[in-house]
Scaffold this active site. Sequence first.
Site, short mmCIF file in Angstrom:
data_model
loop_
_atom_site.label_atom_id
_atom_site.label_comp_id
_atom_site.label_asym_id
_atom_site.label_seq_id
_atom_site.Cartn_x
_atom_site.Cartn_y
_atom_site.Cartn_z
N GLU A 18 0.71 -1.07 -0.04
CA GLU A 18 -0.10 0.11 -0.02
C GLU A 18 0.78 1.38 0.04
OE1 GLU A 18 -3.32 -0.03 2.70
OE2 GLU A 18 -2.96 2.06 2.97
N ARG A 108 -14.74 4.67 5.08
CA ARG A 108 -15.56 5.84 5.43
C ARG A 108 -14.42 7.10 5.51
NH1 ARG A 108 -16.76 7.19 11.38
NH2 ARG A 108 -14.46 7.49 11.45
N ASP A 110 -11.60 9.35 7.99
CA ASP A 110 -11.60 9.93 9.36
C ASP A 110 -12.34 11.26 9.17
OD1 ASP A 110 -10.27 7.91 10.72
OD2 ASP A 110 -8.45 8.58 9.91
N TYR A 156 -10.52 -4.30 12.03
CA TYR A 156 -9.57 -3.84 13.09
C TYR A 156 -9.54 -4.83 14.05
CZ TYR A 156 -10.81 0.45 10.42
OH TYR A 156 -10.73 1.49 9.49
N HIS A 160 -12.18 -0.57 15.93
CA HIS A 160 -11.82 0.82 15.59
C HIS A 160 -11.78 1.79 16.82
CE1 HIS A 160 -13.38 4.38 13.62
NE2 HIS A 160 -12.32 4.20 12.82
N GLN A 223 7.52 8.53 14.01
CA GLN A 223 6.53 8.11 13.06
C GLN A 223 5.69 7.21 13.46
OE1 GLN A 223 7.71 6.00 9.39
NE2 GLN A 223 6.76 7.43 8.22
N LYS A 283 8.49 3.44 0.47
CA LYS A 283 9.84 2.88 0.69
C LYS A 283 9.75 1.76 0.32
CE LYS A 283 11.90 6.59 2.60
NZ LYS A 283 11.14 7.21 4.09
P1 FAD Z 1 -16.49 2.13 8.98
O1 FAD Z 1 -16.61 0.79 8.68
O2 FAD Z 1 -17.82 2.91 8.40
O3 FAD Z 1 -16.61 2.36 10.54
C1 FAD Z 1 -16.26 3.53 11.22
C2 FAD Z 1 -16.90 3.37 12.64
O4 FAD Z 1 -18.39 3.49 12.68
C3 FAD Z 1 -16.55 2.28 13.34
O5 FAD Z 1 -16.31 2.46 14.72
C4 FAD Z 1 -17.74 1.31 13.02
O6 FAD Z 1 -18.01 0.55 14.42
C5 FAD Z 1 -18.94 2.22 13.07
N1 FAD Z 1 -19.82 1.76 12.30
C6 FAD Z 1 -19.58 1.30 11.04
N2 FAD Z 1 -20.92 1.14 10.41
C7 FAD Z 1 -21.73 1.51 11.26
C8 FAD Z 1 -23.20 1.67 10.91
N3 FAD Z 1 -23.86 1.28 9.96
N4 FAD Z 1 -24.14 2.15 11.90
C9 FAD Z 1 -23.15 2.59 13.33
N5 FAD Z 1 -22.07 2.57 13.52
C10 FAD Z 1 -21.28 2.03 12.41
N6 FAD Z 1 -8.23 6.56 5.46
C11 FAD Z 1 -8.27 7.36 4.38
O7 FAD Z 1 -8.59 8.51 4.53
N7 FAD Z 1 -7.92 6.92 3.01
C12 FAD Z 1 -7.37 5.96 2.96
O8 FAD Z 1 -6.83 5.30 1.58
C13 FAD Z 1 -7.50 4.72 4.01
N8 FAD Z 1 -7.06 3.45 3.85
C14 FAD Z 1 -7.37 2.55 4.85
C15 FAD Z 1 -7.18 1.16 4.44
C16 FAD Z 1 -7.12 0.20 5.47
C17 FAD Z 1 -6.95 -1.05 5.28
C18 FAD Z 1 -7.49 0.75 6.52
C19 FAD Z 1 -7.54 -0.42 7.85
C20 FAD Z 1 -7.76 1.87 6.89
C21 FAD Z 1 -7.73 3.03 6.21
N9 FAD Z 1 -8.00 4.35 6.11
C22 FAD Z 1 -7.93 5.12 5.38
C23 FAD Z 1 -8.56 4.52 7.43
C24 FAD Z 1 -10.16 4.48 7.82
O9 FAD Z 1 -10.67 5.65 6.89
C25 FAD Z 1 -10.25 5.06 9.07
O10 FAD Z 1 -9.95 4.02 10.09
C26 FAD Z 1 -11.94 5.31 9.49
O11 FAD Z 1 -11.88 6.09 10.67
C27 FAD Z 1 -12.77 4.34 9.35
O12 FAD Z 1 -12.97 3.71 7.99
P2 FAD Z 1 -13.94 2.45 7.94
O13 FAD Z 1 -14.00 2.26 6.42
O14 FAD Z 1 -13.33 1.15 8.81
O15 FAD Z 1 -15.15 2.96 8.64
#
Ligand code: FAD
Length: 295
Positions: A18, A108, A110, A156, A160, A223, A283
């Site tokens: 990644e 989703r 952040d 996670y 999360h 970091q 890197k």
């Molecule tokens: P979700 O699955 O939507 O979960 C977010 C939170 O809401 C969780 O606490 C979950 O329990 C809760 N939740 C989920 N669905 C519901 C629902 N229907 N009702 C109520 N609660 C709910 N960030 C970036 O900005 N760009 C990237 O390219 C990026 N790549 C990533 C790649 C990987 C492999 C990982 C692990 C993370 C990445 N992230 C990236 C970070 C990610 O965007 C954050 O961790 C973000 O806070 C949560 O994203 P998610 O898709 O897991 O969200």
Amino acid sequence: MKFLEIYKKSDKPVISFEIFPPKTANGIEKLKTVLLELSTLSPDFISVTYGAMGTTRDKTIDISNYIKNQLKIETACHLTCVGAGRKEIDLFLTKIMTHGITNIVALRGDPPAGEKNFIPPDDGYTYANELVHHIRGFEKRNTKFNINFGIAIAGYPEKHLEAPNLETDLENLKRKVDAGADIIITQLFFDNNHYFEFVRKVRNIGIDIPIIPGLMPILSAKQILKITTMCGTNFPDNLRNKLENSADNDAYAEELGIKQCIKQVKDLLENGAPGIHFYVLNKSAHIKRILNSIN
Ligand code: FAD
């Protein structure tokens, strides 16, 4: 090739990287050199992240396009719910389709720095399960394209940050799988027991798609402490103590990171992980050493 095909067809562990889009043109040129070096390791795919507030949307697509069509390596574009309503999401999907990119990591995103809650954009989505549902809907609304994306979602092992507990987070993970996700890529972790326990719990709630461990080899003390704090990953005391004794010595941190990562990779693969997704931080030298050592 789409995610599921990659994991089903491979008779060896799937290795993926990644990377993130650099901010400057100079940074992008440097990244291209790193990508050439990474390509010598024959990764099964390289995914490209999507920046905060959707700032790197076009760069994400351009770099994925370069990986797919210049380097001829399979790729995936990350896509988040941040800063994009349904029309922008459809535009993004149409663009990647025209480049032949068929894999998406659907997230989703952040909340902006300093804000606690995620506020969806106008006409956009609040959770990743809605984004996955939208992508599957896009395929149905555009049957003329005959497109079927490979979709990865985030998982996670240590829950999360915003979730009240792991069980609730797993229920929400299931929503993403039910909406049509193909594979789960995990948040980084340093204790494999978190991954094995996560896999056991995920299987217990009836999810049977591949769960790919995500590992970030340490490159610098500052970091990694910042990143683990931001994403809620536990940083084990034994590693913390070793790093704190040599806080500004990146070469030492990298050596420690390589050793730690090799140990984790061997244990994960020996115990059934379908592959490893490396957060390479743009890197290549450390990844080369890790992969060479596990052959
Ligand atoms: P979700 O699955 O939507 O979960 C977010 C939170 O809401 C969780 O606490 C979950 O329990 C809760 N939740 C989920 N669905 C519901 C629902 N229907 N009702 C109520 N609660 C709910 N960030 C970036 O900005 N760009 C990237 O390219 C990026 N790549 C990533 C790649 C990987 C492999 C990982 C692990 C993370 C990445 N992230 C990236 C970070 C990610 O965007 C954050 O961790 C973000 O806070 C949560 O994203 P998610 O898709 O897991 O969200």
